[in-house]
Design a protein around this motif. Structure first.
Motif, PDB file in Angstrom:
ATOM      1  N   SER A 624       0.847  -1.208   0.000  1.00  0.00           N
ATOM      2  CA  SER A 624       0.000   0.000   0.000  1.00  0.00           C
ATOM      3  C   SER A 624       0.874   1.246   0.000  1.00  0.00           C
ATOM      4  O   SER A 624       0.574   2.236  -0.688  1.00  0.00           O
ATOM      5  N   TRP A 697      -5.867  -5.516   6.397  1.00  0.00           N
ATOM      6  CA  TRP A 697      -7.157  -6.126   6.048  1.00  0.00           C
ATOM      7  C   TRP A 697      -8.136  -5.058   5.582  1.00  0.00           C
ATOM      8  O   TRP A 697      -8.838  -5.234   4.569  1.00  0.00           O
ATOM      9  N   THR A 700      -7.679  -3.583   2.069  1.00  0.00           N
ATOM     10  CA  THR A 700      -8.173  -4.419   0.975  1.00  0.00           C
ATOM     11  C   THR A 700      -9.689  -4.581   1.022  1.00  0.00           C
ATOM     12  O   THR A 700     -10.363  -4.513  -0.014  1.00  0.00           O
ATOM     13  N   ASN A 701     -10.213  -4.793   2.227  1.00  0.00           N
ATOM     14  CA  ASN A 701     -11.619  -5.185   2.352  1.00  0.00           C
ATOM     15  C   ASN A 701     -12.586  -4.055   2.659  1.00  0.00           C
ATOM     16  O   ASN A 701     -13.779  -4.184   2.404  1.00  0.00           O
TER      17      ASN A 701
END
Lengths: 865, 137
Positions: A624, A697, A700-701
């Motif tokens: 990222s 997490w 991404t989610n």
């Protein structure tokens, strides 16, 4: 013929000189008397130079039954050979006191809530904390009850106490008290069972989960909402590659949630802050935030926090079976992560008597060996993180509390704290059936229910497992007497007739169980809670997890076990961990992957894994950052210069890594802006850090999570710009701004390690040293998340490193410091260079005093009756 | 012209000084209280001033105090003594060697004052020497 008298003018002059001399003499004497007493060669600080060297001595100690031989080897390890157990522990007390008396006294005084009697008002808040937790009462109960509980252990403990006091007597008679006593101008208290049990509680409190975690959670959830809080602090980490200690889904000894007809996924998707789970409505919780804040403050030890300000206490341990090692025997590694100071917390010790032969790591102030190996076994300990304490909101009315619909009178204990230089401070501590009320606001109080406010017998368990000759005996010792704190115990067994032996793991803590009724009407007994519970009835513990149903396994098929603070069991475990507060599992991930991929572990590879500086979460999150830098690069020469380092980043936090520096400052800026700032605005400090794994997490989610106003990419960009500007300002970019050179931004320049002195005297500290690693590397070096430059100095890490075969085979260890607390001693910090370099000294058992001793012999004491 | 008097007998004084320094050091180590050194330094300084030269009162007072405190320090094992001095000196913002000798220096200062005081006191009560008596007013 009589001589004439001196002339008048001369007499006057001498009279004036005499008066001036006497006046100056008296004045200087008054001013200097304190300094001169401290500097006196026979009684002052210099006696520590006189006693700093260990020599061969014969010491007469009439309390002994038989002669005892004490050998100190070249690494400072004390080997004690006695003919019976009381003599063995008498000698252990005597030698521990000779090396660590000040440490023993100050740590025990701290837990007694009596440190102010030495240090004055600066220690008052610390003293109050231990009083709030009822430590003096618990220690007194244990001191009074140990003889009835186990007469043999009581005899051993009394021998230890007598040994300590024999040394105090000698030191006082010879003006040889340790330096810190003289500098502080204090005298040691007589040692006692009470003092030992207080120190025991100090260690237990530091490892206990459940005191403040539910309080922080309640404050944060009230501030940011339950859903947002659960995103960052899920009961089970969302990260897809989490390992648990128990292989599999949590089915333990054949028991699982499914047996009770309960779906784990449904259960963990529930809102465990809800009033059905805690008995407290969201509105009431929100109104009780001031109470929770006060309780957090009262359950924190500011004295310890000042000495060792970095956070991130954890530990590593793993054990491999014979079929996973190159030696044909099991191998075990352990390194507890604790505040590191001088002197070291641990004392390297071998204890030998006819029924006792153990080598390992003792705690100054307690007898026996807590982590180590004997002729059959080796064992290590880490924190298992499951809650062994529960917080309750009590409804109060004057001096009464509400329970099950009726009012009961509060119980009271009077606490009087002596304060050096001031009048004693007295207060009354109120108790309900749940425990002491540690904070009160209006008609509500916060009580703590914890086995540690009463007598528990881990000291007995320790001596029993030191003597254990098999894993079942080791487990039995824990089953009989271990209640707190919440720990993982990994153990390996091997001997000449069965070199392949066995490995096993258990969480021996007696977790209190709360009977919960789920919204759908199903019942389940759970461990811990997300927030405080209603203390007025319905949520008191209904029992504890039976020992044979605690998380445990023996000889797993995978051939290894590792327990560095990650979730112990999967979600199917029959007693759901609701108040788990697991570590992120970053170290577990690195260790687990390594053990998966290395099926022939050796002593050297075990040591190498302890030195591993790979941060798995940085590998998850760094892409990222790289993406952000690449987006910024066209307009930012600095970002452009940083990109190649991030492209080549392999997650290694060695002191020469530039990428580690850029990543860390970006992460700090990101977490400071998105988590720390909103949490600080809630009026709490010291809240648990958010984990990079959760951010990875979310990136991404749920990149548009409420934690990231404007989205994750926007937050990442702001963080990257802030980090690069900060680093450029402090580390420079070379002579050409248009083509910045960031090769000098190495990790060791911004990440340093210090060992503060327990005395608080800065010149007795060691460091700073450039240091590898971070919070998530197996060779751990945590710092508090912040954006300052340089980073806060690290003061937590591997308080010891230990790699061993069970039994009489090879064994090595090291600690960050040395055997002695005397700064004049060559053994004050002699092991520190080895520790910094990930090197070890021998910890192999030497069965008799005839040796040979792998580290050589420095001194031999013959203790004569 | 005045007849020169007999030269002072310095041998016994030197012996006495040695004995007093040794006694001073022993007292420093055994009793280990600063005040135990001061009377010895006073006697030594005062007598030296009276018996030899006036300026020896402060000098001998200082030296006897210094030596009384320093000798036991020199008897300590050198390495831990130096290490401890470095550590403790750093705590006070002083160099290790200076911190090591700080005690003897302070005791020497007290010895100097004590020597002067006793010298002056003796001067007040002692009859003047023949040389003093014959010196014109």
């Amino acid at each position: 013929m009589a001589l004439p008298r001196p002339r008048r003018g001369s007499r006057r002059r001498y009279a004036v000189f005499l008066a001036v001399s006497v006046a100056l003499l008296v004045g200087a004497s008054v001013v200097l008397q304190g300094s001169l007493a401290l500097l006196a060669p026979g009684t002052g600080v210099w006696t520590d130079a006189a006693t700093a060297s260990w020599g061969n001595e014969t010491i007469v100690l009439p309390a002994l039954e038989h002669p005892v031989t004490v050998i100190r080897d070249g690494s400072g390890t004390v080997h004690i050979y006695a003919q019976d157990d009381p003599d063995l522990f008498y000698a252990q007390g005597y030698t521990q006191a000779s090396d660590r008396l000040f440490q023993m006294e100050v740590e025990s005084l701290s837990a007694q809530g009596n440190l102010s009697s030495w240090l004055g008002p600066s220690a008052l808040a610390s003293d109050e904390m231990y009083r709030y937790l009822g430590v003096p009462q618990a220690a007194a109960a244990m001191a009074a009850g140990v003889a009835a509980e186990d007469p043999s252990v009581a005899q051993d403990m009394n021998a230890y106490v007598a040994g300590v006091n024999a040394y105090i007597d000698w030191a006082e008679a010879h003006h040889a008290l340790p330096l810190a006593f003289k500098v502080l101008g204090v005298q040691p208290y007589r040692w006692s069972l009470f003092a030992s049990f207080c120190f025991d509680r100090l260690m237990v409190i530091g490892q206990t989960t459940g005191f403040t975690e539910p309080l922080y959670a309640a404050v944060e959830a009230a501030g940011v909402g339950d859903a947002a809080f659960n995103q960052l602090f899920p009961i089970y980490p969302q990260y897809s590659q989490n390992f648990t200690v128990l292989p599999g889904n949590g089915t333990d000894n054949g028991n699982s949630l499914a047996d009770e007809g309960i779906s784990a996924s449904d259960l963990f998707s529930l809102d465990w802050f809800g009033s059905w789970a805690t008995g407290l409505s969201d509105a009431l919780n929100a109104s009780l935030v001031p109470l929770y804040r006060d309780a957090i403050a009262n359950l924190s030890d500011p004295y310890l926090a000042d000495l060792s300000p970095s956070s991130g206490v954890g530990s590593n341990s793993w054990v491999v079976a014979a079929n996973h090692s190159s030696t044909g025997t099991p191998l075990l590694a352990n390194d507890p992560h604790l505040p590191i100071m001088l002197p070291s917390l641990w004392v390297s010790t071998q204890l030998v008597s006819p029924d006792f032969d153990v080598e390992g790591w003792s705690l100054a102030g307690l007898l026996g060996v807590l982590i180590g190996h004997n002729d059959q076994l080796a064992w290590g300990l880490t924190n298992s993180e499951g809650a062994t304490a529960l917080d309750y909101v009590e409804t109060l009315q004057g001096d009464s509390y509400l329970q099950n619909g009726t009012w009961h009178p509060l119980s009271w204990t009077n606490e009087t704290i002596r304060v050096a230089g001031r009048a004693p401070v007295a207060f009354d501590l109120a108790w309900t059936d749940n425990g002491p009320i540690v904070a009160r606001v209006g008609d509500y109080g916060l009580s703590v229910r914890w086995a540690g406010t009463g007598a528990t017998w881990e000291a007995i368990a320790e001596l029993d497992f030191d003597r254990a000759q098999s894993i079942p005996q080791f487990f039995q010792a824990l089953a009989d007497d271990w209640s707190i704190p919440n720990l993982n115990a990994v153990v390996a067994q091997s001997n000449a007739s069965d070199p392949a032996g066995h490995i096993a793991w258990v969480v021996p803590a007696r977790f209190p169980l709360v009977a919960e009724t789920l919204p759908d009407g199903q019942h389940v007994d759970v461990i811990g809670s997300r927030g405080p519970l209603n203390g007025s009835g319905g949520y008191e513990p209904v029992g504890t997890v039976p020992f044979d149903q605690l998380p445990q396994v023996a000889d797993p098929a995978q051939g290894y076990l590792f327990a560095p603070n990650q979730p112990t069991v999967g979600p199917e475990y029959a007693y759901p961990f609701i108040g788990s507060w697991w570590d992120s599992g970053g170290r577990a991930h690195t260790i687990g992957v390594y053990l998966q991929n290395h099926t022939t572990m050796s002593m050297a590879s075990m040591e190498g894994l302890q030195a591993n500086v790979t941060d798995s979460w940085s590998l998850a999150l760094a892409p990222s950052l790289l993406q952000t830098l690449e987006a910024l690069a066209p307009a930012s020469p600095l970002a452009q210069a940083a990109v190649p380092y991030l492209e080549a980043f392999n997650g290694s936090f060695d002191v020469g890594s530039v990428a580690a520096t850029i990543y860390t400052y970006w992460w700090n800026a990101l977490v400071t802006a998105t988590y720390d700032a909103p949490v600080s605005a809630l009026g709490i400090s010291g809240a648990p850090s958010a984990f990079p794994s959760a951010y990875a997490w979310l990136a991404t989610n749920d990149p548009d999570s409420s934690w990231f106003p404007g989205g994750f990419a926007h937050a990442s960009t702001l963080a990257a710009l802030a980090a690069l500007d900060l680093l450029a300002a402090h580390l420079g970019i070379g002579p050409t701004p248009s083509a910045p050179n960031v090769s000098g931004w190495t990790w060791g320049r911004v990440h340093t390690f210090v060992l503060p002195s327990l005395t608080g005297v800065s010149s007795l500290a060691a460091g700073p040293y450039p240091e590898w690693g971070d919070s998530y590397t197996p060779s751990v070096a945590p710092f508090t998340d912040n954006s300052t430059f340089p980073l806060q100095e690290v003061a937590i890490g591997s308080s010891l490193r230990f790699v061993t075969e069970p039994g009489l085979g090879p064994s090595v260890g090291v600690l960050p410091g040395g055997a002695s607390e005397d700064p004049a001693s060559a053994y004050y910090d002699d092991l520190l260079p080895l520790w910094l370099d990930h090197q070890y000294v021998s910890m192999t058992i030497v069965p008799t005093s005839a040796g040979p001793f792998p580290e050589g012999v420095v001194s031999t004491w013959t203790l004569q009756p | 012209m005045t007849e020169p008097g007999p030269r002072p007998r310095r041998g016994p004084l030197v012996v006495a000084a040695g004995v007093l320094v040794a006694a001073s050091a022993a007292v420093a180590y055994l009793v280990a209280a600063w005040w135990s050194i001061v009377p010895l330094a006073a006697v030594l300084g005062g007598l030296a001033g009276i018996g030899l030269r006036w300026y020896l009162a402060p000098v001998v007072g200082f030296l006897s105090g210094f030596a009384g405190w320093a000798v036991p320090l020199l008897l300590l094992p050198a390495e831990p003594r130096t290490k401890l001095a470095d550590v403790l000196g750093a705590a006070e913002g002083l160099s290790g060697p200076f911190f090591l000798w700080l005690g003897p220096l302070l005791i020497g200062l007290l010895g100097l004052l004590a020597g002067c005081a006793l010298f002056c006191a003796l001067r007040l009560v002692r009859p003047p020497t023949a040389r003093e008596a014959s010196t014109p007013a």
